[in-house]
Design a protein around this motif. Structure first.
Motif, PDB file in Angstrom:
ATOM      1  N   VAL A  78      43.746  78.736 -17.354  1.00  0.00           N
ATOM      2  CA  VAL A  78      43.189  78.717 -18.712  1.00  0.00           C
ATOM      3  C   VAL A  78      44.248  78.230 -19.705  1.00  0.00           C
ATOM      4  O   VAL A  78      45.358  78.759 -19.761  1.00  0.00           O
ATOM      5  CB  VAL A  78      42.695  80.115 -19.108  1.00  0.00           C
ATOM      6  CG1 VAL A  78      42.187  80.123 -20.548  1.00  0.00           C
ATOM      7  CG2 VAL A  78      41.587  80.564 -18.158  1.00  0.00           C
ATOM      8  N   THR A  79      43.900  77.213 -20.475  1.00  0.00           N
ATOM      9  CA  THR A  79      44.866  76.564 -21.357  1.00  0.00           C
ATOM     10  C   THR A  79      45.460  77.534 -22.371  1.00  0.00           C
ATOM     11  O   THR A  79      46.686  77.605 -22.542  1.00  0.00           O
ATOM     12  CB  THR A  79      44.196  75.387 -22.079  1.00  0.00           C
ATOM     13  OG1 THR A  79      43.650  74.492 -21.102  1.00  0.00           O
ATOM     14  CG2 THR A  79      45.190  74.649 -22.953  1.00  0.00           C
ATOM     15  N   THR A  80      44.625  78.291 -23.057  1.00  0.00           N
ATOM     16  CA  THR A  80      45.119  79.246 -24.056  1.00  0.00           C
ATOM     17  C   THR A  80      46.055  80.270 -23.427  1.00  0.00           C
ATOM     18  O   THR A  80      47.085  80.617 -24.006  1.00  0.00           O
ATOM     19  CB  THR A  80      43.933  79.963 -24.731  1.00  0.00           C
ATOM     20  OG1 THR A  80      43.048  78.987 -25.281  1.00  0.00           O
ATOM     21  CG2 THR A  80      44.408  80.899 -25.815  1.00  0.00           C
ATOM     22  N   SER A  81      45.705  80.728 -22.232  1.00  0.00           N
ATOM     23  CA  SER A  81      46.535  81.715 -21.547  1.00  0.00           C
ATOM     24  C   SER A  81      47.903  81.141 -21.202  1.00  0.00           C
ATOM     25  O   SER A  81      48.916  81.856 -21.216  1.00  0.00           O
ATOM     26  CB  SER A  81      45.838  82.193 -20.276  1.00  0.00           C
ATOM     27  OG  SER A  81      44.636  82.876 -20.575  1.00  0.00           O
ATOM     28  N   GLN A  82      47.941  79.854 -20.891  1.00  0.00           N
ATOM     29  CA  GLN A  82      49.233  79.227 -20.582  1.00  0.00           C
ATOM     30  C   GLN A  82      50.142  79.219 -21.806  1.00  0.00           C
ATOM     31  O   GLN A  82      51.345  79.493 -21.694  1.00  0.00           O
ATOM     32  CB  GLN A  82      49.010  77.812 -20.065  1.00  0.00           C
ATOM     33  CG  GLN A  82      48.368  77.754 -18.690  1.00  0.00           C
ATOM     34  CD  GLN A  82      48.363  76.344 -18.150  1.00  0.00           C
ATOM     35  OE1 GLN A  82      49.410  75.766 -17.816  1.00  0.00           O
ATOM     36  NE2 GLN A  82      47.171  75.753 -18.057  1.00  0.00           N
TER      37      GLN A  82
END
Length: 410
Positions: A286-290
């Motif tokens: 998940v992009t935001t989580s990265q």
């Protein structure tokens, strides 16, 4: 809705038949207790849960802010399958800072939580009948993931007398020509025990002799107590580093279980194969989580230490109280946030033929949810989590103590 014609005896309804690989899975022993606990809570009963496998703290504010800022900046699209370059660099810096280990970006793969990383790892290193040595007690998903990859779990027991750790000699005796890897989880879920540097050196020597991989699950590395020290087996020598596949992530260290970011650090060929597989399964973490994880590793670490101190304080309070319950025999853990008392005597003295039945009765009669050790390969134990408030912990332990004393039969 479509109706189904009745099958002739011996026929198979192919539309609804399941793949053989999932038929081998062992249902989680925690599901019945968890479902019953939710049912009791929904009916208004004051159930205290000591089954949590996650910190009871919110994700630190600076990490939340970084995630929000990334979304506002438009970073909501696909990323490389194996993780953002910036996150890989943050992981590399963390490994250098904490373990004095040097890795290249091509030796790092980021996945959708450490569990997904482990799953992907087994998929790329195991062929049918390949064996993986798994110490008992074990985290519940290790054997199931090995089986899903077509491999065979080989269990060796770390007894209470061994502090629930296995020895180099036990590992040597379990190795066959089919052995592909050994799993080491230190600090351990469910025991909280930590392998010493000397113990790891002996294990590393055996793995070198047999030329097998070491899968080092270090997800609880930041949660260590009583001046204990976490050592990665990869730190011990060049050979140990080359054959060790480190699994870690931000879930426990930064209270980010729901963000689902984990990683592997290790052999470049394996990492590439895992990345290729992930490109056909998850596309990317998940992009935001990265972006949140980048801040977790690059930002201030004060919240990590604050949480560690809180768990250590809770351990000091809960351990002697649990140890004093009749029929409970428990070692003081060095890390994670679990106690694993042996409770066979308590179960038998209170009229139960199995610890699973004892755990069920604790839920239904004492209104305390615990996890039976059978799910960890340790059927004489229960797992108690102290990842909840001290007030609730004390209430729960008091309820268990009263339950045992009231039902005790000499």
């Amino acid at each position: 809705m479509e109706t189904h014609t009745e099958l002739v005896e011996g026929e198979i309804d192919l539309k609804y038949s399941l793949a053989e690989r999932v038929k081998t899975l062992t249902p989680s022993s925690t599901l019945a207790i968890t479902a019953k606990a939710k049912e009791l809570k929904a009916s208004g009963i004051d159930v205290i849960g000591l089954g949590a496998g996650e910190p009871d703290y919110n994700t630190p504010e600076n990490i939340l802010k970084a995630a929000a800022e990334s979304m506002e900046a438009g970073f909501t699209k696909y990323t490389p399958a194996g993780g953002l370059p910036e996150l890989k660099n943050a992981i590399i810096a963390k490994l250098e800072r904490d373990q004095k280990l040097t890795y290249k970006p091509s030796e790092i793969m980021v996945g959708v939580g450490a569990k997904h990383v482990l799953y992907t790892l087994f998929q790329v290193i195991l062929n049918p009948s390949d064996e993986v040595i798994i110490p008992i007690p074990y985290w519940v998903s290790y054997p199931e993931q090995v089986k899903l990859a077509g491999g065979t779990p080989v269990f060796i027991e770390g007894t209470k007398e061994q502090e629930y750790k296995v020895t180099a000699e036990q590992i040597r005796s379990a190795i066959t020509e089919k052995t592909r890897a050994l799993i080491i989880n230190s600090p351990s879920n469910p025991t909280g025990m930590i392998y010493s540097e000397e113990e790891l050196k002996q294990i590393a020597d055996v793995c070198k002799e047999a030329d097998i991989w070491v899968i080092s699950d270090e997800i609880y590395e930041k949660l260590v107590y009583n001046n204990a020290k976490h050592v990665s087996i990869a730190q011990l020598s060049d050979d140990a580093k080359e054959r060790t596949l480190i699994i870690n992530g931000v879930s426990k260290s930064h209270s980010m279980t729901g963000w689902r970011i984990g990683y592997i650090a290790g052999d470049e060929t394996i990492v590439k194969a895992m990345t290729d597989l992930a490109s056909h399964s998850t596309s990317n973490p998940v992009t935001t989580s990265q972006y949140a994880a980048i801040e977790a590793y690059n930002g201030p670490q004060d919240a990590v230490e604050e949480m560690r101190r809180a768990f250590e304080s809770r351990l000091k309070e809960i351990y002697p109280k649990v140890a004093a319950i009749p029929g409970f025999n428990v070692l003081r853990p060095q890390g994670a946030f679990y106690l694993l008392p042996e409770v066979r005597e308590a179960a038998e003295k209170t009229g139960y033929t199995s610890v699973d039945d004892f755990a069920q009765a604790l839920l239904e009669e004492a209104n305390v949810a615990v996890i039976p050790g059978s799910g960890f390969g340790s059927p004489d134990t229960i797992r108690l989590s102290y990842a909840t408030s001290l007030d609730l912990i004390e209430k729960a332990v008091k309820r268990i103590d009263e339950f045992v004393k009231t039902k005790w039969q000499d």
